[in-house]
Design an enzyme around this catalytic site. Structure first.
Site, PDB file in Angstrom:
ATOM      1  N   VAL A  56      15.911  21.518  42.608  1.00 32.32           N
ATOM      2  CA  VAL A  56      15.885  22.958  42.863  1.00 32.32           C
ATOM      3  C   VAL A  56      15.917  23.666  41.510  1.00 32.32           C
ATOM      4  CG1 VAL A  56      17.113  24.847  43.972  1.00 32.32           C
ATOM      5  CG2 VAL A  56      17.274  22.566  44.932  1.00 32.32           C
ATOM      6  N   ILE A  83      19.476  19.931  39.626  1.00 31.09           N
ATOM      7  CA  ILE A  83      19.087  21.250  39.138  1.00 31.09           C
ATOM      8  C   ILE A  83      17.970  21.110  38.108  1.00 31.09           C
ATOM      9  CG2 ILE A  83      19.908  23.429  38.155  1.00 31.09           C
ATOM     10  CD1 ILE A  83      21.210  22.591  40.856  1.00 31.09           C
ATOM     11  N   LYS A  84      16.857  21.780  38.407  1.00 25.53           N
ATOM     12  CA  LYS A  84      15.724  21.765  37.483  1.00 25.53           C
ATOM     13  C   LYS A  84      15.994  22.781  36.381  1.00 25.53           C
ATOM     14  CE  LYS A  84      11.128  20.528  38.956  1.00 25.53           C
ATOM     15  NZ  LYS A  84       9.899  20.992  39.616  1.00 25.53           N
ATOM     16  N   ILE A  85      16.003  22.277  35.180  1.00 20.56           N
ATOM     17  CA  ILE A  85      16.321  23.123  34.031  1.00 20.56           C
ATOM     18  C   ILE A  85      15.099  23.160  33.111  1.00 20.56           C
ATOM     19  CG2 ILE A  85      17.807  23.310  31.985  1.00 20.56           C
ATOM     20  CD1 ILE A  85      19.462  23.650  34.475  1.00 20.56           C
TER      21      ILE A  85
END
Ligand code: G3P
Length: 216
Positions: A56, A83-85
């Protein structure tokens, strides 16, 4: 190699999960926008179908904001939310912060081996080189996958490579040959991987010949 689907479309995800080959899901704002549903609805539905990493995207541009978003998302599905960073200095700081909180990260929009090296050093769970977008600007996208896999191996990082922005079945073949850990694949390409004209011809021929066999 693990296979993820690059989609937020619940019907596509359900369908591929039913094939018994699905290990995870990656989404991004563009994919969620296409569904016409909220990010929360999409992620909650995906969590009911897939027991594997679900990426996400964080929207904040500062590390503190990204970590905060990560903590909130992790409450939705503590085991699988990733978590897509985006690759940036603030992103690296956020990766370090989220790792300390044992929240998985996927460093996205990676276009060079040096970006991957820094993401791995910051403690990324996954790194996503975008191969199709490199091909689009006349660079061999898969070349950096080979470099990144080698770098991670040389220094025994526990970070895994997700080959992303996959546009055709050959990207997947190359990914497997290079020893990438994961490919995240759009539904259309997953279907292309199943199909072969000789398989279709063979099935048709066997069926026709079966009908000609005398019945007892
Ligand atoms: O996983 C990243 C992917 O969603 C980007 O794909 O086709 O927009 O470059 P594409």
């Amino acid at each position: 190699m693990k296979i993820f689907i690059d989609s937020a479309d619940i019907n596509e995800i359900k369908e591929v999960a039913s094939w018994g080959i699905l290990d995870g899901v990656t989404t991004n704002p563009t994919l969620v926008c296409k569904t016409g549903r909220s990010f929360e609805e999409c992620v909650s539905d995906i969590s009911k179908i897939v027991d594997g990493s679900i990426s996400v995207e964080a929207i904040s541009t500062d590390a503190e904001g990204m970590v905060k978003e990560g903590v909130e998302w992790a409450k939705v599905n503590p085991k699988n939310i990733t978590i897509k960073i985006p690759m940036s200095i603030e992103g690296l700081k956020a990766v370090k912060g989220l790792r300390a909180k044992k929240i998985m990260t996927n460093v996205t929009l990676v276009f060079s081996p040096n970006q991957a090296l820094l993401a791995a050093k910051a403690g990324a769970t996954f790194i996503s080189p975008f191969v199709g977008r490199l091909d689009d600007i006349s660079h061999f996208g898969m070349e950096i996958v080979g470099d990144i896999v080698q770098i991670l191996k040389n220094y025994e990082f526990d970070t895994e490579v997700i080959v992303a922005s996959v546009r055709n079945p050959l990207h997947v073949v190359e990914a497997v040959r290079m020893g990438a850990h994961i490919a995240t694949i759009p539904f259309k390409v997953l279907k292309q991987m199943v199909e072969h004209p000789l398989t279709d011809i063979g099935i048709k021929k066997f069926f026709e010949d079966y009908k000609k066999i005398p019945k007892k």
